[in-house]
Scaffold this motif. Structure first.
Motif, PDB file in Angstrom:
ATOM      1  N   THR A  11      -4.065   7.743  18.392  1.00 23.34           N
ATOM      2  CA  THR A  11      -2.791   7.880  19.100  1.00 23.34           C
ATOM      3  C   THR A  11      -1.845   8.887  18.462  1.00 23.34           C
ATOM      4  O   THR A  11      -0.887   9.320  19.100  1.00 23.34           O
ATOM      5  N   ALA A  12      -2.106   9.269  17.203  1.00 27.23           N
ATOM      6  CA  ALA A  12      -1.254  10.270  16.559  1.00 27.23           C
ATOM      7  C   ALA A  12      -1.967  10.873  15.359  1.00 27.23           C
ATOM      8  O   ALA A  12      -2.685  10.177  14.640  1.00 27.23           O
ATOM      9  N   VAL A  13      -1.768  12.169  15.169  1.00 24.07           N
ATOM     10  CA  VAL A  13      -2.218  12.891  13.980  1.00 24.07           C
ATOM     11  C   VAL A  13      -1.055  13.777  13.548  1.00 24.07           C
ATOM     12  O   VAL A  13      -0.563  14.588  14.336  1.00 24.07           O
ATOM     13  N   GLU A  14      -0.573  13.589  12.324  1.00 23.12           N
ATOM     14  CA  GLU A  14       0.575  14.372  11.872  1.00 23.12           C
ATOM     15  C   GLU A  14       0.385  14.823  10.430  1.00 23.12           C
ATOM     16  O   GLU A  14      -0.210  14.111   9.618  1.00 23.12           O
ATOM     17  N   THR A  24      -2.904   7.660  13.196  1.00 21.23           N
ATOM     18  CA  THR A  24      -2.628   6.336  13.747  1.00 21.23           C
ATOM     19  C   THR A  24      -3.736   5.972  14.717  1.00 21.23           C
ATOM     20  O   THR A  24      -4.063   6.756  15.622  1.00 21.23           O
ATOM     21  N   LEU A  25      -4.328   4.806  14.510  1.00 17.67           N
ATOM     22  CA  LEU A  25      -5.421   4.321  15.355  1.00 17.67           C
ATOM     23  C   LEU A  25      -4.984   3.038  16.051  1.00 17.67           C
ATOM     24  O   LEU A  25      -4.222   2.247  15.511  1.00 17.67           O
ATOM     25  N   GLU A  26      -5.513   2.831  17.255  1.00 13.34           N
ATOM     26  CA  GLU A  26      -5.217   1.610  17.997  1.00 13.34           C
ATOM     27  C   GLU A  26      -6.496   1.046  18.597  1.00 13.34           C
ATOM     28  O   GLU A  26      -7.316   1.789  19.155  1.00 13.34           O
ATOM     29  N   ILE A  54      -6.576   1.543   4.373  1.00 19.14           N
ATOM     30  CA  ILE A  54      -5.667   1.312   5.490  1.00 19.14           C
ATOM     31  C   ILE A  54      -4.247   1.331   4.937  1.00 19.14           C
ATOM     32  O   ILE A  54      -3.917   0.576   4.016  1.00 19.14           O
ATOM     33  N   ALA A  55      -3.413   2.202   5.483  1.00 19.04           N
ATOM     34  CA  ALA A  55      -2.090   2.458   4.909  1.00 19.04           C
ATOM     35  C   ALA A  55      -0.986   1.617   5.535  1.00 19.04           C
ATOM     36  O   ALA A  55       0.197   1.925   5.365  1.00 19.04           O
ATOM     37  N   SER A  56      -1.365   0.558   6.237  1.00 20.75           N
ATOM     38  CA  SER A  56      -0.357  -0.294   6.866  1.00 20.75           C
ATOM     39  C   SER A  56      -0.800  -1.740   6.777  1.00 20.75           C
ATOM     40  O   SER A  56      -1.990  -2.045   6.842  1.00 20.75           O
ATOM     41  N   GLU A  65      -2.584   2.617  10.231  1.00 19.40           N
ATOM     42  CA  GLU A  65      -2.373   3.986   9.762  1.00 19.40           C
ATOM     43  C   GLU A  65      -3.371   4.340   8.661  1.00 19.40           C
ATOM     44  O   GLU A  65      -3.795   3.474   7.894  1.00 19.40           O
ATOM     45  N   LEU A  66      -3.690   5.632   8.596  1.00 18.46           N
ATOM     46  CA  LEU A  66      -4.493   6.179   7.508  1.00 18.46           C
ATOM     47  C   LEU A  66      -3.758   7.383   6.928  1.00 18.46           C
ATOM     48  O   LEU A  66      -3.032   8.083   7.639  1.00 18.46           O
TER      49      LEU A  66
END
Length: 246
Positions: A11-14, A24-26, A54-56, A65-66
């Motif tokens: 869902t996101a790569v930043e 961000t994975l879902e 896993i960063a969350s 998050e990773l």
């Protein structure tokens, strides 16, 4: 908690700095469950899986998050970066790892990380602040240079907002600009093991978590053991995949 394989949405790569990017994975909430400190593995091909902390902390919504270090010269790193640029789905296997927050303990937490090892500590801190908001936390984050503190703002915010949290940044080279002000924010220049040597803390009183390369982890262990570290209260994934020869 046994490992599961599933397909997740990206869902996101930043970019978090020039060398680290956040992902961000879902996925299905029940399938994405994990304990703070665990890791997952991303599938590159039928025979290649790469692990990332896993960063969350577990939030119950299937989102995690990773923090991924990009090494252009390493084949798997380059392949993963290319994959994330074109794919909106990834196959993952999770959770893995026994280096998890002991929520039954009330001892203070001494969290020592190098580089993207911060990701594992971020999950542990988030979980601890949620379930044991008064538990003492000392975060030591070691990097090569100032820009490598890619979540410096977050780490400083914890130390400024929570009276039980302090942040100790350790850089090999001098800071390029001052860090945020705060009585619980400090900077040390040099190697992490040498910084720990100078720490006034008594390791035997703490639960110690260490995340980094085997060389970094065992260098820190050498220092802390000389200062009275309790062997049954130190945790690291390195103990599983790179056990020290006695």
């Amino acid at each position: 908690m046994s490992a599961r394989m599933l397909t997740c949405q990206v869902t996101a790569v930043e970019d978090l700095n020039p060398d680290v990017f956040g992902v961000t994975l879902e996925g299905r909430a029940e399938a994405m469950q994990h304990a703070p400190g665990q890791y997952l593995e991303l599938k590159l091909d039928e025979s290649t899986w790469v692990p990332f902390s896993i960063a969350s902390a577990e939030r119950g919504d299937g989102i995690l998050e990773l923090h991924i270090q990009h090494w252009p010269e390493r084949e798997n790193s380059a392949r993963l970066r290319e994959l994330l640029q074109v794919a909106n789905q990834l196959t993952v296997r999770l959770p893995g790892g026994d280096c998890v927050l002991d929520a039954q303990s009330t001892r203070p937490l001494w969290l020592i990380a190098a580089g993207t090892g911060f990701a594992q500590m971020k999950a542990i801190i988030e979980a601890s602040l949620k379930t044991q908001p008064e538990r003492r936390i000392s975060l030591w984050w070691a990097v090569r240079e100032h820009r490598d503190l890619y979540a410096e703002v977050l780490a400083c915010d914890w130390a400024q907002r929570y009276p039980n949290v302090d942040f100790q940044a350790v850089t090999e080279f001098p800071l390029t600009e001052p860090m945020a002000a705060g009585e619980r924010i400090s900077h040390h220049q040099g190697r992490i093991d040498l910084a720990l040597e100078q720490a006034s803390m008594t390791p035997s009183e703490w639960d110690v978590y260490i995340s980094g390369s085997p060389g970094m982890v065992y260098a820190c262990m050498d220092v802390l053991e000389r200062k009275g570290l309790a062997e049954d209260r130190v945790f690291s994934d390195v103990f599983s995949y790179a056990p020290r020869n006695q």
